[in-house]
Design a protein around this motif. Structure first.
Motif, PDB file in Angstrom:
ATOM      1  N   LEU A  66      12.049   0.948  -2.830  1.00 13.50           N
ATOM      2  CA  LEU A  66      10.731   0.366  -3.047  1.00 13.50           C
ATOM      3  C   LEU A  66      10.298   0.629  -4.479  1.00 13.50           C
ATOM      4  CD1 LEU A  66       8.930   1.327   0.272  1.00 13.50           C
ATOM      5  CD2 LEU A  66       9.119  -0.996  -0.636  1.00 13.50           C
ATOM      6  N   PHE A  67      10.032  -0.426  -5.218  1.00 16.19           N
ATOM      7  CA  PHE A  67       9.568  -0.320  -6.598  1.00 16.19           C
ATOM      8  C   PHE A  67      10.511   0.544  -7.443  1.00 16.19           C
ATOM      9  CE2 PHE A  67       5.876  -0.851  -3.784  1.00 16.19           C
ATOM     10  CZ  PHE A  67       5.440  -2.086  -4.232  1.00 16.19           C
ATOM     11  N   HIS A 103       4.627 -11.053 -13.836  1.00 22.21           N
ATOM     12  CA  HIS A 103       5.176  -9.694 -13.858  1.00 22.21           C
ATOM     13  C   HIS A 103       6.551  -9.665 -14.509  1.00 22.21           C
ATOM     14  CE1 HIS A 103       6.320  -5.684 -12.477  1.00 22.21           C
ATOM     15  NE2 HIS A 103       7.437  -6.222 -12.001  1.00 22.21           N
ATOM     16  N   GLU A 110       4.044 -12.900  -9.507  1.00 18.38           N
ATOM     17  CA  GLU A 110       5.417 -12.411  -9.663  1.00 18.38           C
ATOM     18  C   GLU A 110       6.041 -12.951 -10.946  1.00 18.38           C
ATOM     19  OE1 GLU A 110       9.681 -12.135  -7.275  1.00 18.38           O
ATOM     20  OE2 GLU A 110       8.027 -13.297  -6.417  1.00 18.38           O
ATOM     21  N   ARG A 139       3.898  -2.903   1.097  1.00 12.25           N
ATOM     22  CA  ARG A 139       5.008  -2.195   0.461  1.00 12.25           C
ATOM     23  C   ARG A 139       4.500  -0.953  -0.289  1.00 12.25           C
ATOM     24  NH1 ARG A 139       9.780  -5.491  -0.008  1.00 12.25           N
ATOM     25  NH2 ARG A 139      10.347  -4.516  -1.994  1.00 12.25           N
ATOM     26  N   HIS A 140       3.318  -1.041  -0.881  1.00 12.26           N
ATOM     27  CA  HIS A 140       2.730   0.130  -1.543  1.00 12.26           C
ATOM     28  C   HIS A 140       2.393   1.217  -0.519  1.00 12.26           C
ATOM     29  CE1 HIS A 140       2.338  -1.734  -5.535  1.00 12.26           C
ATOM     30  NE2 HIS A 140       2.090  -2.852  -4.866  1.00 12.26           N
ATOM     31  N   ARG A 185       5.505   2.898   0.581  1.00 12.07           N
ATOM     32  CA  ARG A 185       5.984   3.811  -0.456  1.00 12.07           C
ATOM     33  C   ARG A 185       5.304   5.170  -0.350  1.00 12.07           C
ATOM     34  NH1 ARG A 185       5.331   2.750  -6.973  1.00 12.07           N
ATOM     35  NH2 ARG A 185       6.620   4.490  -7.712  1.00 12.07           N
TER      36      ARG A 185
END
Length: 459
Positions: A387-388, A109, A106, A349-350, A353
Motif C-alpha cells: 500500500l502506497f 498525481h 490520478e 486504502r489509507h 494502511r
C-alpha cells in the motif's frame, strides 16, 4: 437480429452488450472494467463497435461496471439517447462525475511524479461526464413499455439489486419474426430490507443473465447480521477500529440500516462513533430519500413520516479530505466505512494502511471482491500487502460476510430464471468462468452459451 458481447464475458465487470435489429444498434450498459491491470488497460481500448453508430443505450443500473464508460462513449461520438429509471439517472450522474474526478486526480498525481501515458491517463474528465448526463432522455418506469424505434420496444422490470436497478426486456420484430430478449442486469437477493424483490416477466425467448454468484449460496441474512454485530462488539473489546470497505450504492445504506437496528435493539452501543468516509456514499444516501417509488413500502413510509432510516446517534459524514485524514489518528472505538468496496482505490486504502497491521483492529468485507483486487488478495489470506509503496503486514482480524451481498446467489438466480418461463437460449455473463460453468450445470447446459469477448450470435 443479432447480439454481441463487448464486456462482462467470462469476467464480472465491464458489462456491455450490443443488439442489432431493424437497422438499429442498441447498447445494454457500457461499464468500466475493474480489477487486474490488463482490465484497466481494456477501458481505453476500442469498444469493438463504432460509438457514433449506436442509436440508443439502455442502462440497467448505476454501478461503475455498468455505466462507467458512458462518458467515453459520448466522447468518442455517441449522440443517441440513454434511457434509465429516474433513480438510476440520479445515481449514474454521481458515479460518472466521481469516476472522472478520480481519474483526473490520478493523472495529475502521476504527472507530478514525472510519469505520463499508459493506464494513468484519464479516460475522460468531468465535462465528458456531464456530456454523458446530457444524453439521458426518457425515464423508464417498471413494467411500462417504451417504443425505442419501429419494431423495437423496451420494458424495464424490478431487479432488486440497487436503487433503481432493472432487468430490461426487448421485444424485437423484424422480417415477420418476433423475439423477446431479457437482460437480467445485476440481480439482488430476495428479502432484503431496503428494496423490493426482483420481478421478471414470463414467456421470454432469450435470456442474458449475470452469474456473479452462480456457484455458491449466501449465508442467511440473519446469520450475517449476527456475525457482523459480533465482529463489532469483539473489536471494541480488543480496543481497535473496524474498517468496512464499502460500496457507495446500496451497501453503505444497508450497513447503516443494520447498525441502526442493532442500536435500537440494544445489541450495539448507541454511542459508537460511525464515520461514513465517502463523499459518493453520503450523496447516494441523500438520493435514497428522493426515490420512495424505488423502495420497499415500509421504508418509503418511514421517510414519508420524517424518519431517517440511516441516521445514527454518532454518525459522522466526512466529505473533506482533511476530515478523512484525521480519522487515521483514531486508535480505538471507531467504525469507518469507506470506499472502494474492492479496495481498488479511494479512502479505504489509507485506513487499511493505518489499521491492517494492528491485531486489535478488524476489517469486515461485506461484498463481492473480483480477482486481482486488493480486497480479494486480503480475503484469500495474504500475509502482507503493498500500500502506497510500503509492505503492510496483515494482522487485523479479517471477516468476510457474503450474506450482505447485493447480488443474488445461485438459488436466487435459479428462482429468477424459473420465473421467466422456458427460454430457448440462456447467455451467461458477468461471472468468472468457474461460476458460469457451475451454474450451467445447475440449469441444464444444453441451452446455455457462455460468450467470449466480441462473440456474436443470431437471435
Amino acid at each position: 437480429m443479432r447480439i454481441s458481447f463487448h464486456g462482462a464475458a467470462h469476467e464480472v465487470t465491464g458489462s456491455c452488450h450490443l443488439v442489432e435489429c431493424c437497422g438499429k444498434r442498441i447498447l445494454i450498459d457500457c461499464g468500466m472494467f475493474q480489477g487486474r491491470a490488463e482490465l484497466t488497460d481494456a477501458n481505453a481500448a476500442k469498444f469493438g463497435f463504432e460509438p457514433a453508430q449506436i442509436d440508443a443505450v439502455l442502462l440497467t443500473h448505476a454501478h461503475l461496471d455498468h455505466c462507467g464508460r458512458l462518458p467515453l462513449l459520448v466522447k468518442r461520438g455517441f449522440k443517441g439517447e440513454i434511457i434509465a429509471t429516474s433513480a438510476t439517472r440520479d445515481l449514474a450522474r454521481l458515479v460518472m462525475l466521481d469516476a472522472a474526478h478520480l481519474q483526473m486526480e490520478e493523472e495529475r498525481h502521476h504527472h507530478r511524479h514525472g510519469r505520463r501515458g499508459g493506464s494513468h491517463e484519464a479516460l475522460y474528465d468531468e465535462m465528458d461526464a456531464l456530456d454523458a448526463v446530457d444524453r439521458f432522455g426518457r425515464n423508464a418506469q417498471y413494467r411500462k413499455p417504451i417504443e425505442l424505434f419501429p419494431g423495437i420496444t423496451a420494458t424495464y422490470h424490478e431487479a432488486g439489486h440497487i436503487l433503481g436497478s432493472a432487468s430490461i426486456e426487448l421485444t424485437l420484430s423484424e422480417d415477420g419474426k418476433t423475439r423477446r430478449v431479457l437482460f437480467s442486469g445485476d440481480l439482488g437477493p430476495l428479502g432484503r430490507p431496503l428494496l423490493n424483490d426482483f420481478d421478471p416477466p414470463a414467456g421470454v425467448d432469450v435470456v442474458v443473465m449475470e452469474t456473479t454468484y452462480g456457484d455458491r449460496t449466501h449465508r442467511s441474512l440473519e446469520a450475517s447480521v449476527d456475525e457482523f454485530t459480533q465482529a463489532i462488539i469483539a473489536t471494541e473489546r480488543r480496543g481497535g477500529n473496524v474498517i468496512i470497505p464499502t460500496f457507495a450504492l446500496e451497501r453503505a445504506q444497508e450497513i447503516l440500516w443494520f447498525l441502526r437496528e442493532g442500536m435500537e435493539a440494544g445489541e450495539i452501543r448507541k454511542s459508537l462513533k460511525v464515520f461514513l468516509d465517502s463523499p459518493m456514499a453520503i450523496s447516494a444516501t441523500r438520493i435514497f430519500a428522493r426515490h420512495e417509488e424505488a423502495l420497499r413500502p415500509e421504508l418509503a413510509k418511514m421517510i414519508a413520516h420524517g424518519r431517517d432510516p440511516f441516521q445514527l446517534p454518532e454518525l459522522h459524514m466526512t466529505r473533506e479530505t482533511q476530515e478523512s485524514m484525521a480519522l487515521n489518528e483514531i486508535r480505538a472505538g471507531a467504525v469507518i466505512m469507506a470506499g472502494s468496496g474492492m479496495c481498488t482505490g479511494g479512502r479505504v486504502r489509507h485506513h487499511l494502511r493505518h489499521n491492517l497491521a494492528r491485531r486489535d483492529a478488524s476489517v469486515i468485507f461485506v461484498g463481492y471482491a473480483a480477482e486481482g483486487t486488493l480486497a480479494r488478495i486480503i480475503i484469500d489470506g495474504a500475509k502482507h500487502v503493498k500500500l502506497f509503496g510500503a509492505e503492510i503486514p496483515v494482522q487485523a482480524q479479517i471477516h468476510t460476510i457474503n450474506g450482505f451481498s447485493a447480488h443474488a446467489d445461485r438459488d436466487d438466480l435459479i428462482e429468477w430464471l424459473g420465473r421467466t418461463g422456458h427460454p430457448s437460449k440462456v447467455f451467461l455473463v458477468h461471472g468468472e468462468t468457474r461460476a458460469m460453468e457451475s451454474f450451467a450445470k445447475a440449469i441444464g447446459s444444453e441451452r446455455v452459451e457462455m460468450p467470449k469477448p466480441g462473440e456474436s450470435f443470431e437471435l
